[in-house]
Design an enzyme around this catalytic site. Structure first.
Site, PDB file in Angstrom:
ATOM      1  N   SER A 254       0.652  -1.662   0.305  1.00 59.82           N
ATOM      2  CA  SER A 254       0.420   0.128   0.097  1.00 59.82           C
ATOM      3  C   SER A 254       0.818   0.758   0.437  1.00 59.82           C
ATOM      4  O   SER A 254       2.292   1.441   0.403  1.00 59.82           O
ATOM      5  CB  SER A 254      -0.788  -0.346   0.804  1.00 59.82           C
ATOM      6  N   LYS A 255      -0.051   2.442  -0.333  1.00 58.01           N
ATOM      7  CA  LYS A 255       0.738   3.653  -0.219  1.00 58.01           C
ATOM      8  C   LYS A 255       1.975   4.177   0.735  1.00 58.01           C
ATOM      9  O   LYS A 255       2.715   4.368   1.186  1.00 58.01           O
ATOM     10  CB  LYS A 255       0.163   4.631  -0.689  1.00 58.01           C
ATOM     11  N   ARG A 256       1.996   2.876   2.554  1.00 61.12           N
ATOM     12  CA  ARG A 256       2.996   3.093   3.272  1.00 61.12           C
ATOM     13  C   ARG A 256       4.401   2.690   2.806  1.00 61.12           C
ATOM     14  O   ARG A 256       5.230   2.907   3.166  1.00 61.12           O
ATOM     15  CB  ARG A 256       2.255   1.834   4.329  1.00 61.12           C
TER      16      ARG A 256
END
Ligand code: GLU
Length: 488
Positions: A254-256
């Site tokens: 994910s964007k994390r």
């Protein structure tokens, strides 16, 4: 062309995701490796979230990656067109009507409240919700048909067979779905829009898709799709569900974990070849365990048997390294062309071609990104700033260094061309050695310090002919001043 037909079927609800790009790439590579056809299908039945602009942007990103489709909305084959699900409503309706006719599906007039109640009951009993409405019963078919005929809109529900299914997946092996895992499910919503699991099968069947290569996250959908294939009497394609992408914390990517959409990498000037190389390796391995390869090289060895069933870890540092490897392998001409498109390289691009080629040859080894080349050129060639590090101060303190600074200072003052050439540099070294008795480390380190203001760096024979004389003069004067300040 072989009969193999694969497809990439993005939903245009956002930018092209790294995971999507990998799926597209695997399909493309497989098609190319067997001389098959790579189809692009747009799954835009979610009208609220789908957007034509995203379709355009996703296709642009695919093209940037060098993933070209043989058929798609912009390249229709009349036999299979149209390629946007939003344009295929009549087809879906036709098959839904047939399924109803054959009692394999039924109109469902249950209200939201009734459906909610079924769900709540299932939850209370600790099981998955299963449709228990009356409309599944044959006794209500005539009433349902009459209401539809009278113009009432309602959902169409598929009658899920109560038996187990087994999928022979090319990556996951045998996957068994127990009986009653899913209840009767909606295939066309009351607003007339068909659902993914239904359209996907109709399209894969009609588009004569032979291999479905997609992310493992669709494995749960597949059981519904198997039921529909069976109901339609359609031949099953081969399935290959490729492993999930995870971040370093082993959670779903994910964007994390860094940028997840392809356009962000494109904006940061990653090389498309490197992206493809890295994405290929996320869940697939080269038969000779090679890490660095061009897309075209892989085509001859690509196959569905080398997929890993384990989740693949997305590692930005590895991607950067792969990018650097591709940059180092690129020809000067290609690098020059690329630099010409990069605003950060404006000053670099103003130089003449022989200079630029020399600089590329030298700086490439220090660069992971194309933008590192102008950046390094600034730092190592054009910068007049000198950082007075201890190592440099030590060299300046040697008794031979002032002599070197004086001598080179006076020689450089005589140079009337914009650059010093290699033979001038060699001549100075000779004089310092033969006439002035400076040798070995004091000579080499002293000359480097005088000309570059650094205690280490690339071969002077390569670096100095690229450095403007004006910059060298400035450095020598700065170093001379430092020495005087120290003396005084
Ligand atoms: N539209 C689906 C997605 O974007 C495609 C799934 C499939 O390949 O069947 O995930």
């Amino acid at each position: 062309m072989s009969a193999v037909r694969v497809r990439f079927a993005p939903s245009p609800t956002g930018y092209l995701h790294i995971g999507g790009a990998r799926t597209a790439l695997y399909n493309y590579l497989y098609a190319k490796s067997v001389g098959g056809t790579f189809v692009l299908r747009i799954e835009d039945t979610d009208l609220e979230r789908s957007n034509a602009e995203y379709e355009k942007l996703q296709i642009e990103d695919l093209k940037w990656l060098g993933i070209f489709h043989d058929e798609g909305p912009d390249k229709p084959n009349p036999k299979y067109a149209p390629y946007r699900q939003s344009e295929r409503a009549e087809i879906y309706q036709k098959y839904a009507d047939q399924l109803i006719e054959r009692d394999l599906a039924y109109y469902d007039f249950c209200t939201e409240e009734e459906l909610e109640a079924m769900k709540a009951k299932a939850e209370a009993e600790g099981r998955d919700p299963i449709y228990e409405g009356k409309w599944k019963e044959a006794a209500h078919k005539a009433e349902a048909m009459a209401r539809v005929k009278a113009g009432e809109k309602t959902a169409i529900r598929f009658r899920a067979p109560k038996k187990a299914y087994t999928l022979k997946d090319k990556v996951k092996g045998e996957v068994t779905y127990p009986a009653n895992m899913v209840g009767d499910f909606v295939i066309v919503r009351s607003n007339g829009l068909p659902v993914y699991n239904y359209c996907c099968v109709i399209d894969d069947m009609l588009m004569e898709i032979t291999h479905v290569i997609r992310g493992e996250d669709h494995l749960n959908n597949t059981v519904r799709q198997l039921m529909i294939y069976e109901a339609l009497g359609a031949k099953l394609p081969e399935f290959a569900h490729v492993s999930l992408l995870i971040g370093s914390d082993r959670q779903k990517l994910s964007k994390r974990h860094g940028a997840t959409s392809v356009n962000l990498y494109r904006n940061e000037h990653y090389l498309p070849e490197a992206m493809c190389n890295y994405l290929t390796l996320l869940g697939w391995s080269h038969p000779s365990e090679t890490d660095i390869f061009a897309k075209e090289e892989i085509v001859s060895v690509f196959g569905l048997e080398r997929f890993s069933a384990h989740a693949a870890m997305y590692d930005l540092e590895k991607l950067k390294w792969v990018n650097g490897q591709h940059l180092k392998k690129m020809g000067n001409e290609e690098i020059l062309k690329l630099l010409a498109t990069i605003p950060e390289a404006a000053d670099f691009n103003k130089q003449d071609t022989p200079w630029k080629e020399g600089a590329i040859n030298l700086l490439k080894q220090y660069a992971d990104f194309i933008t590192d080349i102008p950046k390094k050129a600034h730092e190592m060639i054009f910068s007049e700033h000198i950082e007075m590090k201890n190592e440099l101060m030590e060299i300046l303190g040697w008794e031979t260094t002032p002599k070197i600074l004086d001598f080179i200072g006076s020689e450089v003052a005589k140079v009337s061309t914009p650059f010093v050439n290699e033979s001038q540099l060699n001549g100075w070294m000779e004089t310092l050695k033969k006439d002035m008795g400076v040798k070995g480390k004091p000579l080499f380190q002293g000359v480097r310090a005088a000309l570059t203001g650094h205690d280490h760096g690339p071969d002077l024979k390569l670096l100095i002919p690229l450095t403007p004389v004006s910059v060298i003069k400035k450095r020598i004067s700065l170093l001379g001043n430092t020495k005087q300040e120290k003396d005084g």
